[in-house]
Design an enzyme around this catalytic site. Structure first.
Site, PDB file in Angstrom:
ATOM      1  CB  SER A  51      -1.175   3.796  -4.037  1.00  0.00           C
ATOM      2  OG  SER A  51      -1.517   4.763  -3.188  1.00  0.00           O
ATOM      3  CD  GLU A  52       2.044   6.118  -3.833  1.00  0.00           C
ATOM      4  OE1 GLU A  52       2.337   6.197  -5.152  1.00  0.00           O
ATOM      5  OE2 GLU A  52       0.932   6.544  -3.339  1.00  0.00           O
ATOM      6  CB  THR A  53       3.740   2.779   3.090  1.00  0.00           C
ATOM      7  OG1 THR A  53       2.588   1.966   2.906  1.00  0.00           O
ATOM      8  CG2 THR A  53       3.903   2.777   4.714  1.00  0.00           C
TER       9      THR A  53
END
Length: 294
Positions: A51-53
């Site tokens: 979902s996020e990096t």
């Protein structure tokens, strides 16, 4: 030019590996930000498919401890909650800092103050707007979720642009079966990131205890397992709804429908100057250590 840098995958809002929400954290603290491009960062985030990096860089000045850039597989975000906590945990490990009790993160949303207390990492959310939405849009979201809200939802811009909606109880929230195609279309039409759905736990031993779910299919993530920015949005929404006059702690569980067991503490804090601030806290644990080569 080939560049190899340290990498971690951190599980957030849990003390048990694989039960929280993972974030990939890439360490560019020893690399000049000008040496990597927006396209390279986005490509890495698309590849990790989380979902996020996030990407740690040197801060722009001494007011900050580090700079953080946050990407979904598709876009860069000004702020997000679980990546902030996970990246703070990674920063402490990358720098072998075992004594810090407070840090300041630089990101596109501004300065984010963090506190560390016996492994519990808390951030103070940046100021954000509370906005009403039209009856037509509300009806559309009710139809896409197959249920009725018990109060008018609102739009909270906490990094992502979350629509926060409240249902009667935690069981209704947990059992919702959304139509993701409809949510995607509504999110695109209204420039929303998705929906935070919440329900109170009626028989909980702790007051102000909620189950939440975060639906964001427009960003290719149908359901986010455990969501920090969504918890901030819920806290702000509940403050607007119930007008708490004292500092109030909200306990949040999330992720059960996805086989996770996330736990979040959100605090609506009444400051000495009469203002209200919003804080989110959780644990984080590193589950992957490695390197990544550009």
């Amino acid at each position: 030019m080939s560049l190899t840098v340290p990498f971690k995958q951190v599980d957030v809002f849990t003390e048990v590996p694989f039960k929280g929400n993972p974030v990939a954290v890439i360490n560019f603290l020893d690399t000049d930000e000008s040496e990597v491009t927006q396209e390279q960062l986005q490509a890495i985030a698309n590849w990790t498919n989380l979902s996020e990096t996030t990407f740690l860089f040197k801060p722009s000045d001494e007011r900050y401890d580090y700079k953080l850039r946050i990407f979904t597989p598709q876009i860069e975000l000004p702020f997000a909650g679980h990546p902030t906590i996970g990246s703070c945990n990674a920063f402490l490990e990358f720098t072998k800092n075992t004594t810090a009790t407070s840090l300041v993160q630089e990101c596109k949303a501004g300065a984010i103050s963090l506190t560390i207390n016996e492994g519990l990492i808390s951030f103070k959310a940046a100021l954000f707007d509370f906005e009403g939405i039209s009856d037509e849009v509300i009806t559309g979201y009710e139809q896409s979720l197959g249920l009725k809200f018990i109060a008018a939802p609102a739009l909270l811009r906490t990094g992502p642009n979350w629509v926060v909606a409240l249902v009667n109880d935690a069981e209704t929230c947990f059992n919702a079966n959304p139509n993701f195609a409809m949510i995607t279309e509504q999110s695109k039409q209204n420039e929303h990131s998705g929906v935070i759905l919440a329900g109170p736990k009626k028989n909980a031993t702790v007051r102000n205890s909620y189950e939440i779910r975060a639906f964001c299919p427009v960003d290719t993530i149908d359901e986010d397992p455990v969501c920090g920015s969504g918890s901030v949005a819920l806290a702000r929404y509940l403050q607007e709804l119930y007008k708490f006059e004292e500092t109030t702690k909200i306990t949040i569980s999330q992720g059960g429908r996805l086989g996770r067991d996330g736990h979040i503490e959100a605090t609506i804090m009444k400051e000495a100057d009469g203002n209200t601030s919003y804080h989110v806290a959780g644990h984080a644990i590193t589950v992957v250590n490695g390197k990544i080569t550009l």
